[in-house]
Structures are given as structure tokens and as C-alpha cells.
Write a protein that holds these residues in place. Sequence first.
Motif, PDB file in Angstrom:
ATOM      1  N   ILE A   1      35.907   0.711  -8.720  1.00 15.83           N
ATOM      2  CA  ILE A   1      36.126  -0.783  -9.098  1.00 15.83           C
ATOM      3  C   ILE A   1      36.960  -1.425  -8.188  1.00 15.83           C
ATOM      4  O   ILE A   1      36.785  -2.844  -8.047  1.00 15.83           O
ATOM      5  N   THR A   2      37.800  -0.760  -7.251  1.00 17.07           N
ATOM      6  CA  THR A   2      38.351  -1.477  -6.228  1.00 17.07           C
ATOM      7  C   THR A   2      38.328  -0.559  -4.979  1.00 17.07           C
ATOM      8  O   THR A   2      38.292   0.707  -5.271  1.00 17.07           O
ATOM      9  N   ASP A   3      38.808  -0.937  -3.808  1.00 17.26           N
ATOM     10  CA  ASP A   3      38.644  -0.277  -2.643  1.00 17.26           C
ATOM     11  C   ASP A   3      40.177   0.779  -2.619  1.00 17.26           C
ATOM     12  O   ASP A   3      40.381   1.221  -1.548  1.00 17.26           O
ATOM     13  N   GLN A   4      40.900   0.572  -3.585  1.00 16.43           N
ATOM     14  CA  GLN A   4      42.039   1.302  -3.550  1.00 16.43           C
ATOM     15  C   GLN A   4      42.124   2.366  -4.353  1.00 16.43           C
ATOM     16  O   GLN A   4      42.876   3.212  -4.646  1.00 16.43           O
ATOM     17  N   GLU A   5      40.525   2.959  -4.358  1.00 19.95           N
ATOM     18  CA  GLU A   5      40.171   4.179  -5.119  1.00 19.95           C
ATOM     19  C   GLU A   5      40.288   4.167  -6.666  1.00 19.95           C
ATOM     20  O   GLU A   5      40.529   5.302  -7.226  1.00 19.95           O
ATOM     21  N   GLN A   6      40.380   2.940  -7.194  1.00 21.70           N
ATOM     22  CA  GLN A   6      40.622   2.995  -8.591  1.00 21.70           C
ATOM     23  C   GLN A   6      38.955   3.129  -9.123  1.00 21.70           C
ATOM     24  O   GLN A   6      38.196   2.375  -8.507  1.00 21.70           O
ATOM     25  N   THR A   7      39.084   3.896 -10.092  1.00 21.39           N
ATOM     26  CA  THR A   7      37.473   3.785 -10.881  1.00 21.39           C
ATOM     27  C   THR A   7      37.538   3.517 -12.214  1.00 21.39           C
ATOM     28  O   THR A   7      38.761   3.400 -13.081  1.00 21.39           O
ATOM     29  N   ILE A   8      36.521   3.118 -12.723  1.00 22.47           N
ATOM     30  CA  ILE A   8      36.324   2.689 -14.379  1.00 22.47           C
ATOM     31  C   ILE A   8      35.389   4.029 -14.888  1.00 22.47           C
ATOM     32  O   ILE A   8      34.162   4.158 -14.264  1.00 22.47           O
ATOM     33  N   GLU A   9      35.557   4.381 -15.923  1.00 20.77           N
ATOM     34  CA  GLU A   9      34.714   5.517 -16.599  1.00 20.77           C
ATOM     35  C   GLU A   9      34.260   5.025 -17.839  1.00 20.77           C
ATOM     36  O   GLU A   9      35.402   4.792 -18.833  1.00 20.77           O
ATOM     37  N   MET A  10      33.046   4.762 -18.169  1.00 22.76           N
ATOM     38  CA  MET A  10      32.676   4.328 -19.630  1.00 22.76           C
ATOM     39  C   MET A  10      32.161   5.725 -20.213  1.00 22.76           C
ATOM     40  O   MET A  10      31.285   6.368 -19.690  1.00 22.76           O
TER      41      MET A  10
END
Length: 310
Positions: free
Chosen positions: A245-254
Motif C-alpha cells: 500500500i505504501t513504499d514503507q513496506e506497509q501492506t493491506i490484506e483482504m
Amino acid sequence: MNVTPSLFQANQLNAGRLKKVAQLSVIAGLFLTPYAAAYDYSPFKFHVSRTSTDAAQVGDTNTELQRDVWRLKLSGAMPLSKEWMLGANIGYDNLDYGFKNIDSDLLNGQVAPWSSINKYSAGLSLTYRPTDTNWMFLLAPKLQYAYANTASSSDAQSYGVVGSAMYRFESGNMLGFGVAYLNDISEVKTVPYLAIRWKITDKLTLGNPFQAGFSGPAGLELSYEMNDKWNFGVGSSRRSERFLITDQEQTIEMEEWVGFVRAGWSISKKATINAYGGYFFNSEMELSEPNVTDEIENQSAIGLAFDIKF
């Protein structure tokens, strides 16, 4: 609904996306072309599908989410010998996220809403069927890039491998088990699943409607073959989508469960159309860092999938 497929209004591919798809196509071609020439046989399959969901409330906010998904996949398989078969596939998914009435409390305000997700995938498969036993073994490494329009593709790589073993009974029914090891963007997980193709009667068959991998285990479907042209199914599976979701290694999981009904029409021996009606339930949207989770209201969905062999 990989539900199942997702429906209408995808973003157009830009030059960068086309370049990635072309590169994946070349990789698949390098593996398949020599065997096609040797056997003069090209069992390729092209899949395109579209799924749309109703708008659903996200958590305790006023935000609503409606999703549309295009899926494209090209796959092929070539026999190497009586015991061995090699396969390859490439795919591209475009997921449109239509947020409405965006609330500052969405995921505790930790990230800005995104509007689309690009997912590129490539995989190989090696199947082994020993001539002196009824067992069949499969090993399938996979590579995937999945990222939102708010992030770049540089840190969006995932890879893994799916393995399965199935036993063929004298009746022709097959039963086995499989395990998917997935090094996803920000999480490593191992997912077991049941591998089955069991003909209950001449008309009824229990099997796996999806492939195991990054989008979840294979699920189960009970299908009814009315005649040579029409077949129907009902099934369920747990599905998931993880993306950067961002280049700071944040992710979203659905993560969600889906139940569905299906109607399939065989246009010819090489072309089929499947229409789906589905229902997503127990859905969650989870942010990796900081860890925040919003539940998503249950959603109905419709889908259409077209497959052609050549």
C-alpha cells in the motif's frame, strides 16, 4: 471469486504494465516452445474474467467499498514423457477499489485510500505420474507482484511453491492433499488444502474450483453436469488478497469467505463461459504496520468468466 473471477470498467494498461506482461510472456515461451515443436501440440488456455461486488460498509465508519476485478491468465502444459509434464502460466489482475463517503476513521487514518491494485504473476508446474503406481505428484513454484496505485512495484514481490500428492482409485476418483508455502510481501505462511476430484454419480462431482496459492486454498465445489453443453455448481472457499500500500513496506490484506453458485456453458470443445453469483462474508481489511483491522459488511457479487483453448 483465484471470488472467483471479478466485472466491467478496468483501467487501461500503460506502457510499463505491457512491458512487464511481455517479459513474463517471453519467460513462459522459453519453457514451452521447445516442447510444442517436439510434440506438434499446443494445449494453451486463455482465461478472462470480471467480478463486481455490491457496496459494503467498512468497520464502524461511514466509508463504503465496492470492488471490480479483471483477471487475465495465459497457461499451457506440455508432456515431457509418459511420466512427466511441464506447465507454465502468466497472469495480470486489475482490481478497482471504489471507496465512497471516505471517513477519517478508515483504518484509524493510518493510510490514504487507494483506488486500484495491479497484480502480475508467473508460475511453473511439474507433474509426475509414476507408471507403476496410482499416485500423481505436483510441484508448482510461483512469483507475484501486487501493489496499489499509492506504491511502486519495487518492494511488492512475493514468491512461493505449491506441492500436492493425489491418489487415483480404480473408479477413477482422485483424493489427496497439498501444501502452499508462500513468502508473501510482509508475511510467510504455510497453507494446507484438500485436493479432490470425486465423481459421486454420473452427474455429480466434488472437486476444487480454484488453484491454491496467494489467493487462498483451493476450496470445494459440487458440480452437476446436465448434458454436454450445460453444467452447474455450488461451492465455497476462503480467499485473500495481499498487496503493497505504501513504499514503507506497509501492506493491506483482504481476507474473506465466499460462497457461490455457477452456471457453465460449453460453447464448443475449446470455449466455455461461466456465470457466477457469489456472497462474501466474514470479510476483513488488515493493515500490517501499525496493525489495524476493519471488518467489511457482507457483500453479494456477480462474475463472468471466459476460457478458450488453442
